[in-house]
Motif scaffolding. Sequence first.
Motif, short mmCIF file in Angstrom:
data_model
loop_
_atom_site.label_atom_id
_atom_site.label_comp_id
_atom_site.label_asym_id
_atom_site.label_seq_id
_atom_site.Cartn_x
_atom_site.Cartn_y
_atom_site.Cartn_z
N LYS A 202 69.19 20.88 40.21
CA LYS A 202 70.15 20.08 39.45
C LYS A 202 71.58 20.46 39.82
O LYS A 202 72.46 19.60 39.88
N GLU A 203 71.83 21.73 40.08
CA GLU A 203 73.17 22.15 40.45
C GLU A 203 73.59 21.54 41.79
O GLU A 203 74.76 21.19 41.98
N LEU A 204 72.65 21.45 42.71
CA LEU A 204 72.95 20.81 44.00
C LEU A 204 73.36 19.36 43.78
O LEU A 204 74.38 18.90 44.29
N THR A 205 72.57 18.64 42.99
CA THR A 205 72.88 17.23 42.71
C THR A 205 74.23 17.10 42.03
O THR A 205 75.06 16.28 42.44
N LEU A 206 74.47 17.92 41.03
CA LEU A 206 75.75 17.85 40.31
C LEU A 206 76.93 18.21 41.20
O LEU A 206 78.01 17.64 41.06
N SER A 207 76.73 19.13 42.14
CA SER A 207 77.82 19.49 43.03
C SER A 207 78.22 18.31 43.92
O SER A 207 79.38 18.18 44.30
N ILE A 208 77.27 17.45 44.22
CA ILE A 208 77.55 16.29 45.07
C ILE A 208 78.20 15.16 44.28
O ILE A 208 79.13 14.51 44.77
N ILE A 209 77.77 14.92 43.04
CA ILE A 209 78.30 13.78 42.28
C ILE A 209 79.40 14.17 41.31
O ILE A 209 79.94 13.31 40.63
N SER A 210 79.73 15.47 41.23
CA SER A 210 80.79 15.87 40.31
C SER A 210 82.13 15.38 40.83
O SER A 210 82.36 15.28 42.03
N GLY A 211 82.99 15.10 39.93
CA GLY A 211 84.28 14.51 40.26
C GLY A 211 84.44 13.29 39.38
O GLY A 211 83.50 12.54 39.19
N LYS A 212 85.61 13.12 38.85
CA LYS A 212 85.84 12.07 37.85
C LYS A 212 85.45 10.68 38.32
O LYS A 212 84.97 9.87 37.55
N TRP A 213 85.59 10.40 39.62
CA TRP A 213 85.41 9.04 40.10
C TRP A 213 84.18 8.83 40.97
O TRP A 213 83.85 7.69 41.31
N LYS A 214 83.48 9.88 41.35
CA LYS A 214 82.38 9.74 42.31
C LYS A 214 81.26 8.84 41.81
O LYS A 214 80.75 8.01 42.55
N ILE A 215 80.88 9.01 40.57
CA ILE A 215 79.76 8.21 40.05
C ILE A 215 80.13 6.73 40.01
O ILE A 215 79.33 5.87 40.38
N VAL A 216 81.36 6.42 39.59
CA VAL A 216 81.74 5.00 39.53
C VAL A 216 81.93 4.42 40.93
O VAL A 216 81.69 3.23 41.14
N ILE A 217 82.33 5.25 41.88
CA ILE A 217 82.42 4.78 43.27
C ILE A 217 81.03 4.46 43.79
O ILE A 217 80.79 3.40 44.38
N ILE A 218 80.08 5.35 43.56
CA ILE A 218 78.69 5.11 43.97
C ILE A 218 78.16 3.85 43.31
O ILE A 218 77.53 3.01 43.96
N TYR A 219 78.44 3.69 42.01
CA TYR A 219 77.99 2.50 41.28
C TYR A 219 78.54 1.22 41.92
O TYR A 219 77.79 0.29 42.21
#
Length: 120
Positions: free
Chosen positions: A21-38
């Motif tokens: 889970k830490e690996l996954t979170l390290s990749i998607i952490s950041g205020k805008w990364k999830i919305v960019i992926i979306y």
Amino acid sequence: MGDLREEIREKIENKQFNCEKELTLSIISGKWKIVIIYQLGIDGPLRFNAIQRLFPRISHKVLSNQLRELEEDGIVNRQVYHEVVPIQVEYSLTPLGETLLPIVLMMYDWGKKRMEDLKV
């Protein structure tokens, strides 16, 4: 991308990630990364300015950094079109990035339901 995999392997071997889970979170952490992926997953490939228009509160520098990090992690592809004047750059999800889309969509659904429950 080979260097990235090696770097991640080293972090795993050096116990810098306690769990997957830490690996996954390290990749998607950041205020805008999830919305960019979306947005890239829903709208398909987008140019930088189109992404910036979707998120007017994000600065040029922050967006550039978030996209660069996602590219370094193999989540986003940056395609440069040199034959077009001015040069155009388009961002899209890589096949690896597309595997994150169901997770992001579930986060969206959960957040939407939670907002409805809170009557926000």
